[in-house]
Design an enzyme around this catalytic site. Structure first.
Site, mmCIF file in Angstrom:
data_model
loop_
_atom_site.group_PDB
_atom_site.id
_atom_site.type_symbol
_atom_site.label_atom_id
_atom_site.label_comp_id
_atom_site.label_asym_id
_atom_site.label_seq_id
_atom_site.Cartn_x
_atom_site.Cartn_y
_atom_site.Cartn_z
ATOM 1 N N HIS A 1 1.087 4.559 -3.005
ATOM 2 C CA HIS A 1 0.310 4.732 -1.783
ATOM 3 C C HIS A 1 1.219 5.319 -0.709
ATOM 4 O O HIS A 1 2.408 4.995 -0.644
ATOM 5 C CB HIS A 1 -0.239 3.392 -1.278
ATOM 6 C CG HIS A 1 -1.226 2.751 -2.191
ATOM 7 N ND1 HIS A 1 -2.573 3.062 -2.178
ATOM 8 C CD2 HIS A 1 -1.069 1.818 -3.158
ATOM 9 C CE1 HIS A 1 -3.202 2.333 -3.088
ATOM 10 N NE2 HIS A 1 -2.313 1.579 -3.705
ATOM 11 N N THR B 1 -6.477 -3.607 -3.366
ATOM 12 C CA THR B 1 -6.582 -2.884 -2.096
ATOM 13 C C THR B 1 -7.507 -1.682 -2.178
ATOM 14 O O THR B 1 -7.562 -0.877 -1.245
ATOM 15 C CB THR B 1 -5.193 -2.427 -1.605
ATOM 16 O OG1 THR B 1 -4.668 -1.442 -2.506
ATOM 17 C CG2 THR B 1 -4.238 -3.602 -1.496
ATOM 18 N N HIS C 1 -7.499 9.209 -6.408
ATOM 19 C CA HIS C 1 -7.109 8.305 -5.319
ATOM 20 C C HIS C 1 -5.601 8.063 -5.289
ATOM 21 O O HIS C 1 -5.067 7.679 -4.259
ATOM 22 C CB HIS C 1 -7.818 6.954 -5.461
ATOM 23 C CG HIS C 1 -9.305 7.053 -5.390
ATOM 24 N ND1 HIS C 1 -9.973 7.528 -4.291
ATOM 25 C CD2 HIS C 1 -10.263 6.732 -6.297
ATOM 26 C CE1 HIS C 1 -11.280 7.495 -4.509
ATOM 27 N NE2 HIS C 1 -11.481 7.009 -5.725
ATOM 28 N N HIS D 1 3.158 0.124 -6.362
ATOM 29 C CA HIS D 1 2.556 -1.137 -6.792
ATOM 30 C C HIS D 1 2.685 -1.252 -8.308
ATOM 31 O O HIS D 1 2.119 -0.438 -9.049
ATOM 32 C CB HIS D 1 1.081 -1.202 -6.389
ATOM 33 C CG HIS D 1 0.865 -1.426 -4.937
ATOM 34 N ND1 HIS D 1 -0.368 -1.259 -4.330
ATOM 35 C CD2 HIS D 1 1.717 -1.813 -3.950
ATOM 36 C CE1 HIS D 1 -0.251 -1.540 -3.032
ATOM 37 N NE2 HIS D 1 0.991 -1.878 -2.788
ATOM 38 N N HIS E 1 1.469 2.571 -9.538
ATOM 39 C CA HIS E 1 0.869 3.686 -8.801
ATOM 40 C C HIS E 1 1.420 3.686 -7.385
ATOM 41 O O HIS E 1 2.142 2.769 -6.985
ATOM 42 C CB HIS E 1 -0.661 3.569 -8.804
ATOM 43 C CG HIS E 1 -1.155 2.324 -8.182
ATOM 44 N ND1 HIS E 1 -1.373 1.165 -8.898
ATOM 45 C CD2 HIS E 1 -1.434 2.014 -6.892
ATOM 46 C CE1 HIS E 1 -1.774 0.213 -8.082
ATOM 47 N NE2 HIS E 1 -1.815 0.693 -6.846
ATOM 48 N N GLU F 1 0.954 0.477 2.146
ATOM 49 C CA GLU F 1 -0.171 -0.340 2.595
ATOM 50 C C GLU F 1 0.331 -1.603 3.281
ATOM 51 O O GLU F 1 -0.221 -2.035 4.295
ATOM 52 C CB GLU F 1 -1.070 -0.682 1.407
ATOM 53 C CG GLU F 1 -1.717 0.549 0.804
ATOM 54 C CD GLU F 1 -2.851 0.206 -0.136
ATOM 55 O OE1 GLU F 1 -3.971 0.670 0.100
ATOM 56 O OE2 GLU F 1 -2.591 -0.523 -1.118
#
Length: 252
Positions: A117, A201, A90, A134, A115, A121
């Protein structure tokens, strides 16, 4: 945001945003960002993911009309650390040893992992950035504090270059004995931030997470952003309703 299990950010397993602040999901509960097991259907994938649909303090959010407030400063005590880089399917998650902390408002949080995204987000006045980092922390009471660093395309990020030089394949963990990350260099020089209550999230979308979104972005090169997107693809949950929450903004 993602959480990982670690003898590293434990009594509870914090896997990518599969943290166990809530009832643990079945190991067979596979979720995705799109399709039948995508974000709109996470609560249907496993009963443990019910908060994804029923929660009232869900993240991420669109930050608009924030209220100026006298927020406490973010005091980071970050040094250098040897990471374990994990592709959990992910995101790419960087697990860290103990010893790096954040002090804010009388609370001390230990950095567990960070990590990525893409796109970001969090949205600021309806706009996303190409990526976000994050930084996931936990205090002595087991409460999570997440610092989001928005990422714009620009100069290559020297602090993150070692991670992007060792991007693992799905399911792979990489530990490079000689690799040391300068964690303080991950942060922009200006630490003004937005502050609100939210959730993980990713499933199980557990609430009770203290979110601190830095107002000043960092940069990654277009090549670094493209490398992550090629490996992971889009991995951003859509923004969630505020449900009356107040978002506070520091004066700086």
């Amino acid at each position: 945001m993602n959480l990982s299990a670690r003898p590293l950010f434990a009594a509870l397993s914090i896997g990518l945003l599969s943290s166990t602040l809530a009832v643990a999901a079945s190991p067979a509960s596979h979720w995705e960002y799109t399709g039948e097991k995508g974000a709109a259907h996470w609560s249907e994938v496993d009963p443990a993911f019910a908060t994804c649909a029923m929660g009232h303090l869900q993240s991420p959010i669109n930050i608009d009309h924030a209220v100026k407030a006298d927020l406490p400063p973010l005091n980071f005590h970050y040094g250098s650390a040897a990471p374990t880089i994990w592709n959990n399917g992910h995101t790419v998650q960087v697990n860290l040893p103990a010893g790096n902390t954040l002090d804010v408002g009388g609370q001390t949080y230990e950095l567990l992992q960070f990590h990525f995204h893409t796109p970001s987000e969090e949205r600021i006045k309806g706009k996303s950035t190409p990526m976000v980092v994050h930084l996931v922390h936990k205090n002595a009471a087991g409460e999570l504090g997440v610092v989001a660093v928005l990422i714009q395309a620009g100069a290559a990020n020297a602090a993150l270059t070692p991670v992007f030089q060792h991007l693992p394949r799905p399911g792979e963990k990489i530990t490079v004995d000689a690799l040391s990350l300068d964690l303080a260099a991950l942060l922009p020089k200006t630490l003004g931030y937005y502050d609100f209550a939210g959730s993980l999230t990713t499933p199980p979308c557990s609430e009770g997470v203290h979110w601190m979104v830095l107002k000043t972005p960092a940069t990654l090169s277009a090549a670094q952003i493209a490398a992550f997107r090629k490996l992971i693809g889009s991995n951003a949950r859509p923004v969630q309703p505020l449900n009356g929450r107040e978002v506070k903004e520091s004066g700086d």
